[in-house]
Design a protein around this motif. Structure first.
Motif, short mmCIF file in Angstrom:
data_model
loop_
_atom_site.label_atom_id
_atom_site.label_comp_id
_atom_site.label_asym_id
_atom_site.label_seq_id
_atom_site.Cartn_x
_atom_site.Cartn_y
_atom_site.Cartn_z
N UNK A 29 0.78 -1.22 0.00
CA UNK A 29 0.00 0.00 0.00
C UNK A 29 0.81 1.27 0.00
N UNK A 30 2.03 1.22 -0.45
CA UNK A 30 2.89 2.40 -0.46
C UNK A 30 2.33 3.51 -1.34
N UNK A 31 1.65 3.14 -2.43
CA UNK A 31 1.17 4.13 -3.39
C UNK A 31 -0.32 4.42 -3.23
N UNK A 32 -0.94 4.02 -2.13
CA UNK A 32 -2.34 4.32 -1.90
C UNK A 32 -2.49 5.80 -1.59
N UNK A 33 -3.56 6.38 -2.10
CA UNK A 33 -3.82 7.80 -1.89
C UNK A 33 -4.70 7.94 -0.66
N UNK A 34 -4.14 8.46 0.42
CA UNK A 34 -4.90 8.61 1.65
C UNK A 34 -5.39 10.04 1.85
N UNK A 35 -4.91 10.99 1.05
CA UNK A 35 -5.29 12.39 1.22
C UNK A 35 -6.57 12.74 0.44
N UNK A 36 -6.68 12.30 -0.80
CA UNK A 36 -7.78 12.71 -1.66
C UNK A 36 -9.15 12.31 -1.13
N UNK A 37 -9.37 11.09 -0.63
CA UNK A 37 -10.71 10.76 -0.14
C UNK A 37 -11.19 11.67 0.99
N UNK A 38 -10.31 12.13 1.83
CA UNK A 38 -10.72 12.99 2.94
C UNK A 38 -11.09 14.39 2.46
N UNK A 39 -10.57 14.83 1.33
CA UNK A 39 -10.83 16.16 0.82
C UNK A 39 -11.94 16.15 -0.24
#
Length: 64
Positions: A29-39
């Protein structure tokens, strides 16, 4: 000529090592996007206009 075979073999091993490291990092999961879903919820209400809608609105402004 022997050195070319040696360097070719080493380069193949290095390429396999980098490919293996890449596969491991993707699986962890190194390249999972964790910022975009919250915004994303902040920007859901924006209207997205297509090019034809933009052209129609520009034509209305120009003809007025």
């Amino acid at each position: 000529m022997d050195i070319i075979y040696l360097l070719l073999g080493i380069s193949v091993l290095v390429a396999i090592a980098f490919f293996t490291a890449f596969i491991i990092s993707v699986r962890k999961g190194q390249y999972d996007d964790v910022y975009t879903p919250s915004v994303r919820m902040l920007f859901e209400d924006e209207l997205v206009k297509t090019k034809s809608e933009k052209n129609q609105s520009l034509n209305k402004v120009k003809s007025s």
